[in-house]
Enzyme design. Structure first.
Site, mmCIF file in Angstrom:
data_model
loop_
_atom_site.group_PDB
_atom_site.id
_atom_site.type_symbol
_atom_site.label_atom_id
_atom_site.label_comp_id
_atom_site.label_asym_id
_atom_site.label_seq_id
_atom_site.Cartn_x
_atom_site.Cartn_y
_atom_site.Cartn_z
ATOM 1 N N TYR A 74 0.832 -1.215 0.000
ATOM 2 C CA TYR A 74 0.000 0.000 0.000
ATOM 3 C C TYR A 74 0.866 1.264 0.000
ATOM 4 C CZ TYR A 74 -3.907 2.969 1.714
ATOM 5 O OH TYR A 74 -4.873 3.938 1.887
ATOM 6 N N LYS B 38 0.819 4.023 -2.915
ATOM 7 C CA LYS B 38 0.408 5.397 -2.616
ATOM 8 C C LYS B 38 1.540 6.399 -2.894
ATOM 9 C CE LYS B 38 -3.919 4.995 -1.284
ATOM 10 N NZ LYS B 38 -4.980 5.391 -2.249
HETATM 11 P P1 NDP Z 1 -13.699 2.122 1.350
HETATM 12 O O1 NDP Z 1 -13.282 0.701 1.429
HETATM 13 O O2 NDP Z 1 -14.804 2.595 2.257
HETATM 14 O O3 NDP Z 1 -14.067 2.515 -0.147
HETATM 15 C C1 NDP Z 1 -13.268 2.109 -1.220
HETATM 16 C C2 NDP Z 1 -14.169 1.818 -2.385
HETATM 17 O O4 NDP Z 1 -13.343 1.407 -3.500
HETATM 18 C C3 NDP Z 1 -15.133 0.674 -2.113
HETATM 19 O O5 NDP Z 1 -16.435 1.040 -2.486
HETATM 20 C C4 NDP Z 1 -14.590 -0.447 -2.982
HETATM 21 O O6 NDP Z 1 -15.593 -1.313 -3.486
HETATM 22 C C5 NDP Z 1 -13.981 0.314 -4.121
HETATM 23 N N1 NDP Z 1 -13.041 -0.502 -4.888
HETATM 24 C C6 NDP Z 1 -12.149 -1.415 -4.450
HETATM 25 N N2 NDP Z 1 -11.483 -1.978 -5.463
HETATM 26 C C7 NDP Z 1 -11.969 -1.413 -6.593
HETATM 27 C C8 NDP Z 1 -11.696 -1.573 -7.967
HETATM 28 N N3 NDP Z 1 -10.785 -2.448 -8.424
HETATM 29 N N4 NDP Z 1 -12.378 -0.822 -8.857
HETATM 30 C C9 NDP Z 1 -13.311 0.066 -8.443
HETATM 31 N N5 NDP Z 1 -13.632 0.253 -7.148
HETATM 32 C C10 NDP Z 1 -12.970 -0.475 -6.234
HETATM 33 O O7 NDP Z 1 -12.370 2.973 1.598
HETATM 34 P P2 NDP Z 1 -12.118 4.501 1.991
HETATM 35 O O8 NDP Z 1 -13.284 5.329 1.643
HETATM 36 O O9 NDP Z 1 -11.576 4.514 3.363
HETATM 37 O O10 NDP Z 1 -10.888 4.824 1.025
HETATM 38 C C11 NDP Z 1 -11.023 5.568 -0.170
HETATM 39 C C12 NDP Z 1 -9.630 5.948 -0.664
HETATM 40 O O11 NDP Z 1 -8.976 6.721 0.342
HETATM 41 C C13 NDP Z 1 -8.721 4.755 -0.932
HETATM 42 O O12 NDP Z 1 -7.914 5.016 -2.055
HETATM 43 C C14 NDP Z 1 -7.873 4.680 0.320
HETATM 44 O O13 NDP Z 1 -6.659 4.028 0.095
HETATM 45 C C15 NDP Z 1 -7.709 6.156 0.623
HETATM 46 N N6 NDP Z 1 -7.343 6.457 1.989
HETATM 47 C C16 NDP Z 1 -8.181 6.162 3.035
HETATM 48 C C17 NDP Z 1 -7.802 6.478 4.321
HETATM 49 C C18 NDP Z 1 -8.670 6.200 5.485
HETATM 50 O O14 NDP Z 1 -8.239 6.453 6.621
HETATM 51 N N7 NDP Z 1 -9.891 5.724 5.315
HETATM 52 C C19 NDP Z 1 -6.510 7.098 4.606
HETATM 53 C C20 NDP Z 1 -5.714 7.365 3.443
HETATM 54 C C21 NDP Z 1 -6.143 7.066 2.185
HETATM 55 P P3 NDP Z 1 -15.990 -2.671 -2.688
HETATM 56 O O15 NDP Z 1 -16.383 -2.260 -1.318
HETATM 57 O O16 NDP Z 1 -17.093 -3.224 -3.507
HETATM 58 O O17 NDP Z 1 -14.736 -3.505 -2.710
#
Ligand code: NDP
Length: 239
Positions: free
Chosen positions: A147, A151
């Site tokens: 990850y 990132k």
């Molecule tokens: P969530 O897991 O709540 O949301 C991520 C979404 O991405 C899910 O709906 C998931 O779908 C979807 N997803 C996963 N794989 C794919 C794919 N191959 N194609 C399309 N969609 C996909 O995560 P967050 O909202 O917490 O995270 C959102 C972003 O923020 C990410 O990039 C994460 O790395 C980044 N981030 C989050 C942090 C945090 O503290 N939450 C901190 C730093 C960065 P499904 O559920 O169906 O798998």
């Protein structure tokens, strides 16, 4: 006039969490929103609440990203590359498959989004791309060699694309969120959560809306002279 009146915004991984919060705020600011998510039903349900379009899209597949952009009712003005997964394990335990999955979704997925959206935006001479990186990509986190690498790679992708696209009127910026309360982080063991909290000068986790407001700033003309930047939304953690 709202900040995104008459703009079309596409958000990957937009069915829930940070992606949904971004889409919700963009819609409130007048944008037409298109949500792509691995779970097509969830994307459609979430999009319906915002008067937008929701489609199944696996960002690792270029053809899915093409279809997502084609589902928009008008040419894309804003793309948020937000889709993400974690497959945490230490180097001793991480499998090659876990490494590949995370690199594919975050890095290749963002690259697919940038190049496909850029092809549309450069023809129109305008556009804003926002890539969701992570504080893990700045400092490196134990158990996240996959990850953190992905990132950090998104930062390089952002800057290289920003340089290529600036003279076409297309801006590319990134956000590095810290600990934000979502399904992804709530799955964390309580002990790990508490350790992270102790590192945050502001003494609390962030809310999804606090990432969304920074995404709005980067997506809108408020940041018209900014490209290739990386904004930290971390409560001061690892500043
Ligand atoms: P969530 O897991 O709540 O949301 C991520 C979404 O991405 C899910 O709906 C998931 O779908 C979807 N997803 C996963 N794989 C794919 C794919 N191959 N194609 C399309 N969609 C996909 O995560 P967050 O909202 O917490 O995270 C959102 C972003 O923020 C990410 O990039 C994460 O790395 C980044 N981030 C989050 C942090 C945090 O503290 N939450 C901190 C730093 C960065 P499904 O559920 O169906 O798998």
């Amino acid at each position: 006039m709202s900040l995104l009146t008459d703009r079309t915004a596409v958000v990957t991984g937009g069915a829930q969490g940070i992606g949904y919060a971004i889409a919700e705020l963009f819609a409130a600011e007048g944008a037409r929103v298109v949500l792509g998510d691995l779970d097509g039903d969830a994307a459609a349900r979430s999009a319906e609440k915002l008067g937008g379009v929701g489609v199944r899209c696996d960002v690792t597949k270029a053809s899915d990203v093409d279809a997502l952009l084609a589902a928009a009712p008008a040419p894309v003005d804003i793309l948020v590359n937000n889709a993400g997964i974690t497959r945490d394990a230490t180097l001793r335990k991480m499998t090659e498959d876990q490494f590949d999955q995370v690199i594919n979704v975050h890095l290749k997925g963002s690259w697919n989004g940038v190049r496909k959206a850029a092809a549309i935006m450069r023809e129109r001479g305008r556009g804003s791309i926002v890539n969701i990186s992570s504080l893990s990509g700045k400092v490196g986190m134990v158990g996240q060699t996959n990850y953190s690498a992905a990132k950090a790679g998104i930062v390089g992708l952002t800057k290289a694309a920003a340089k290529e696209l600036a003279h076409h009127g297309v801006r590319v910026n990134a956000i590095q969120p810290g600990l934000i309360r979502t399904a992804m982080t709530e799955a964390m063991p309580a002990k790990v959560w508490d350790q992270k909290m102790a590192e945050i000068p502001m003494g609390r986790a962030g809310e999804v809306g606090e990432v969304a407001s920074v995404a709005l700033f980067l997506a809108s003309d408020l940041s018209s002279y900014m490209t290739g930047t990386v904004l930290e939304v971390t409560g001061g953690r690892f500043m």
